[in-house]
Write a protein that holds these residues in place. Structure first.
Motif, short mmCIF file in Angstrom:
data_model
loop_
_atom_site.label_atom_id
_atom_site.label_comp_id
_atom_site.label_asym_id
_atom_site.label_seq_id
_atom_site.Cartn_x
_atom_site.Cartn_y
_atom_site.Cartn_z
N ILE A 199 0.78 -1.35 -0.16
CA ILE A 199 -0.09 -0.21 -0.22
C ILE A 199 0.86 1.06 0.06
O ILE A 199 0.23 2.41 -0.69
CB ILE A 199 -0.94 -0.09 0.78
CG1 ILE A 199 -1.90 -1.15 1.75
CG2 ILE A 199 -1.82 1.51 1.23
CD1 ILE A 199 -3.37 -1.47 2.13
N THR A 200 2.09 1.05 1.00
CA THR A 200 3.11 2.07 0.98
C THR A 200 3.06 2.12 -0.66
O THR A 200 3.52 3.82 -1.15
CB THR A 200 4.23 2.26 1.88
OG1 THR A 200 3.47 1.58 3.10
CG2 THR A 200 4.73 3.61 1.91
N VAL A 201 4.11 1.54 -1.66
CA VAL A 201 4.70 1.47 -2.66
C VAL A 201 3.65 2.28 -3.23
O VAL A 201 3.60 3.25 -4.02
CB VAL A 201 5.03 0.45 -3.19
CG1 VAL A 201 5.78 0.61 -4.35
CG2 VAL A 201 6.63 0.07 -2.50
N ALA A 202 2.25 1.59 -3.48
CA ALA A 202 1.13 2.15 -4.30
C ALA A 202 1.28 3.71 -4.30
O ALA A 202 1.02 4.59 -4.86
CB ALA A 202 0.06 1.11 -3.79
N LEU A 203 1.07 4.12 -2.87
CA LEU A 203 1.22 5.34 -2.43
C LEU A 203 2.44 6.21 -3.03
O LEU A 203 1.80 7.62 -3.86
CB LEU A 203 0.82 5.99 -0.61
CG LEU A 203 0.00 7.04 -0.70
CD1 LEU A 203 -0.96 7.54 -1.23
CD2 LEU A 203 1.02 7.02 1.26
#
Length: 680
Positions: A199-203
């Motif tokens: 999720i962090t990478v996507a953000l």
């Protein structure tokens, strides 16, 4: 003990029974769990640090291509892992594959290296976690440790850190306890941290594109500022980002459905990791020009440059979660590797204990964790990075070679026969032999009206290669003419006992390709300037590299029943082998010297302890087989028990492929031709 006896002893191969239910470990890992393990190992903190190094110093915006190339090369090696893992669904990974394919001494060396590599990885990532967290709180932990414990004087040693890292040790201890409690619990914890990281990478990806100026991708020096050589250099560095997929292979004995879950998990892990690495690098180089990238903290600096300072906290959370998941998987691998060696007797027996409730190798987990904690507190890894990377590449090369060896090994499983993977028995079903029956404890000849098999069942042709499916005997009991022609056609290359031939081909390919890569890497200027000796040497080595592949193309392959097979065998693994050799020769000489010293220590430990305590020792001392002899006139003789002592006799009788020896396996009459050890 003679040299021949010593060779047979150290090259004895492990027998693996294909019974998925007979394991003390807990088969609880689903395909989703295996996919998350793969992602957690490959998509670690490197996505926040390695991308900056590749873009800022090696390839510029074209670093996205570097990650794709490196990912494809790593995926080729991973496919070899998966064929071995689905064929041998036990824990141990590279150690197990080397044991079955090449023999005990090679397995011990690979297993020993695998343990030290994972122990060091736990310590390395734990120290990285500690350093990252300490940096967020402005160095409070490090400064306090130096001032209070070391009286203001940090350590000054090439192998020691600046101070004892107790925070990193605490993280390693907590993770070891988590892994020891239960596989399902550690899998859930890993899934939680991996999900947050993704999720962090996507953000990061979305936010980066929001603030992106796509002119930066070609400014100031174009999309390839370092040329295509920079892309290749970046690919070699990117390879370390994909290391860790072998954790899925270590999970084989705890997977619910290894034949399906392992390949799917690895492929999903690679697809997600390759997309994340390439996408994040594109967003980074789109936010700021590659010349302005801060290599140490690329995303914190980049988001600060575009006014999105709040993202540095998001990146910090993602980095800590990614490293936590990586530590969990590294501890998991350490425990399973130690457990596998101890279960086979190559390490002390207590390390192979499995807790009856948690169904985890508790003692090996705590032992490996203790080693990691001690190393974490004291050791600085800057001087050992190349050595550890070299160990990883050698492990990949051995696994790729093992996948080739096993593909050319005659199939073990025939109807009604208890399959023993890696055994020294080649089993081939006979379709046309006189019918026989067993009455009153003796074997009697019968009519062939039922197709030559017991109970009126017709024989099945097991191997896809015509040389193996052709009947050994025709209807009158004499050697089948087509079979005789096929056997003589392949006899020069070792068929139907291809083990030594395949092993020599692999060794020759590695040696000649290694020489070629050394010339291309370190003497490229001489070759490009037209120096005749270097050109002729390179041409000769390349020619020999191709020549040694000819038997691999001609020899029959086996394994129609393997759940997952590497495509285009042997071409696909050979290309992967060549790529790994090319990357391996890039290391400095000191790394090879360190590896040589470590290998010498391994051999001392093996000959002092492992060779005499191995469980395979007893199996090879007393190997008993029963067979019956089919005479040319169709008569069947009494079964004769034969005992072979591989360690004490140099003159045991050996049956060739032409011997018409047979024995009952379930409902089928099969012939048995003993193969020699692949490594001898």
């Amino acid at each position: 003990m003679s040299l021949r006896q010593l060779g047979r002893t150290v090259c004895r191969q492990k027998e693996v029974k294909y019974d998925l239910t007979s394991t003390p470990l807990d088969r609880c890992l689903s395909t989703t769990d295996l996919s998350l393990i793969a992602i957690g190992c490959m998509l670690g903190s490197g996505v926040y640090v390695l991308t900056g190094e590749i873009a800022g110093e090696m390839a510029g915006p074209a670093g996205a291509i570097s990650f794709l190339i490196s990912g494809i090369v790593a995926l080729m090696a991973a496919m070899c892992y998966m064929e071995c893992a689905t064929r041998l669904p036990e824990t141990g990974a590279s150690y197990l594959y080397a044991y079955v394919a090449f023999g005990e001494i090679f397995a011990f060396m690979i297993g020993w290296n695998a343990i030290i590599l994972r122990v060091m990885s736990v310590a390395l990532v734990s120290r990285g976690w500690s350093a990252y967290f300490d940096n967020i709180i402005n160095g409070v932990v490090g400064n306090w440790t130096v001032e209070v414990i070391l009286d203001g004087e940090p350590w000054d040693s090439p192998l020691l850190g600046d101070y004892p890292d107790f925070l990193a040790a605490g993280i390693a201890i907590l993770v070891c306890i988590l892994v020891a409690v239960g596989t399902s619990i550690s899998a859930r914890a890993n899934g939680f941290f991996v999900t947050i990281n993704v999720i962090t990478v996507a953000l990061v990806l979305v936010t980066g594109f929001v603030y992106a100026d796509f002119d930066n991708l070609t400014h100031p020096d174009g999309y390839f500022p370092f040329g295509f050589n920079g892309v290749l250099t970046g690919s070699a560095a990117c390879f370390t980002g994909y290391c860790g997929f072998e954790a899925v292979a270590f999970s084989a004995e705890e997977a619910k459905n290894p034949s399906r879950g392992l390949p799917i998990g690895v492929i999903i892990g690679f697809l997600v990791s390759m997309l994340c690495y390439s996408g994040v690098l594109i967003s980074l180089t789109a936010m700021v020009p590659y010349t302005d990238i801060n290599v140490e903290s690329p995303f914190v600096a980049a988001f600060g440059a575009v006014g999105a300072n709040w993202m540095q906290y998001v990146v910090a959370v993602g980095a800590l979660c990614s490293m936590t998941g990586c530590i969990i998987n590294c501890v998991f691998c350490v425990a399973r590797c130690i457990y596998a060696l101890a279960r086979d007797g190559l390490l002390p027996k207590f390390l192979g204990y499995t807790h009856p409730v948690s169904k985890t190798p508790v003692t090996s987990t705590l032992f490996g964790g203790s080693l990691s904690v001690i190393i974490t507190i004291f050791v600085d890894f800057v001087s050992l990075i190349q050595f550890l990377s070299l160990v990883a590449f050698i492990e990949f090369i051995i696994v790729i070679a093992s996948s080739i060896m096993l593909r050319y090994r005659p199939d073990q499983e025939v109807s009604g026969y208890a399959s023993l993977g890696g055994s020294n028995t080649h089993v081939t079903e006979v379709s046309h032999v006189p019918n026989v029956s067993i009455q009153n404890g003796s074997i009697q000849n019968g009519s062939a009206q039922n197709g030559g098999t017991p109970n009126g069942k017709k024989g099945h042709r097991h191997h896809r290669n015509s040389a193996e499916t052709t009947p050994l005997l025709n209807n009158n009991g004499k050697p089948h003419p087509k079979r005789r022609y096929q056997d003589s056609n392949l006899k020069r290359m070792g068929a139907p006992n291809p083990g030594p031939t395949v092993a020599l081909c692999i060794i020759g390919f590695i040696c000649f390709s290694c020489g070629s890569m050394v010339l291309l890497t370190y003497f490229f200027d001489e070759i490009s300037s037209g120096s005749l000796p270097y050109i002729l040497s390179l041409a000769a080595l390349l020619l020999l590299t191709l020549v040694v592949c000819i038997p691999l193309i001609r020899l029959p392959q086996y394994g129609d029943n393997i759940p997952f097979k590497v495509p285009l065998m042997p071409y696909f693994p050979l290309v992967s082998l060549l790529a790994n050799v090319f990357l391996m020769v890039q290391f400095s000489a000191i790394a090879f010297i360190e590896f040589g010293i470590w290998t010498a220590i391994e051999l001392v430990v093996y000959f002092i302890y492992g060779v005499s305590h191995s469980h395979e020792s007893e199996k090879y001392k007393h190997r008993i087989s029963k067979h019956v002899d089919i005479q040319p006139n169709g008569d069947v003789t009494e079964s004769i028990p034969i005992t072979r002592d591989f360690e004490t006799s140099d003159h045991g009788s050996r049956r060739s492929s032409a011997d018409n020896n047979a024995y009952w396996a379930g409902d089928s009459l099969v012939t048995s031709s003993e193969t020699s050890f692949a490594g001898c």
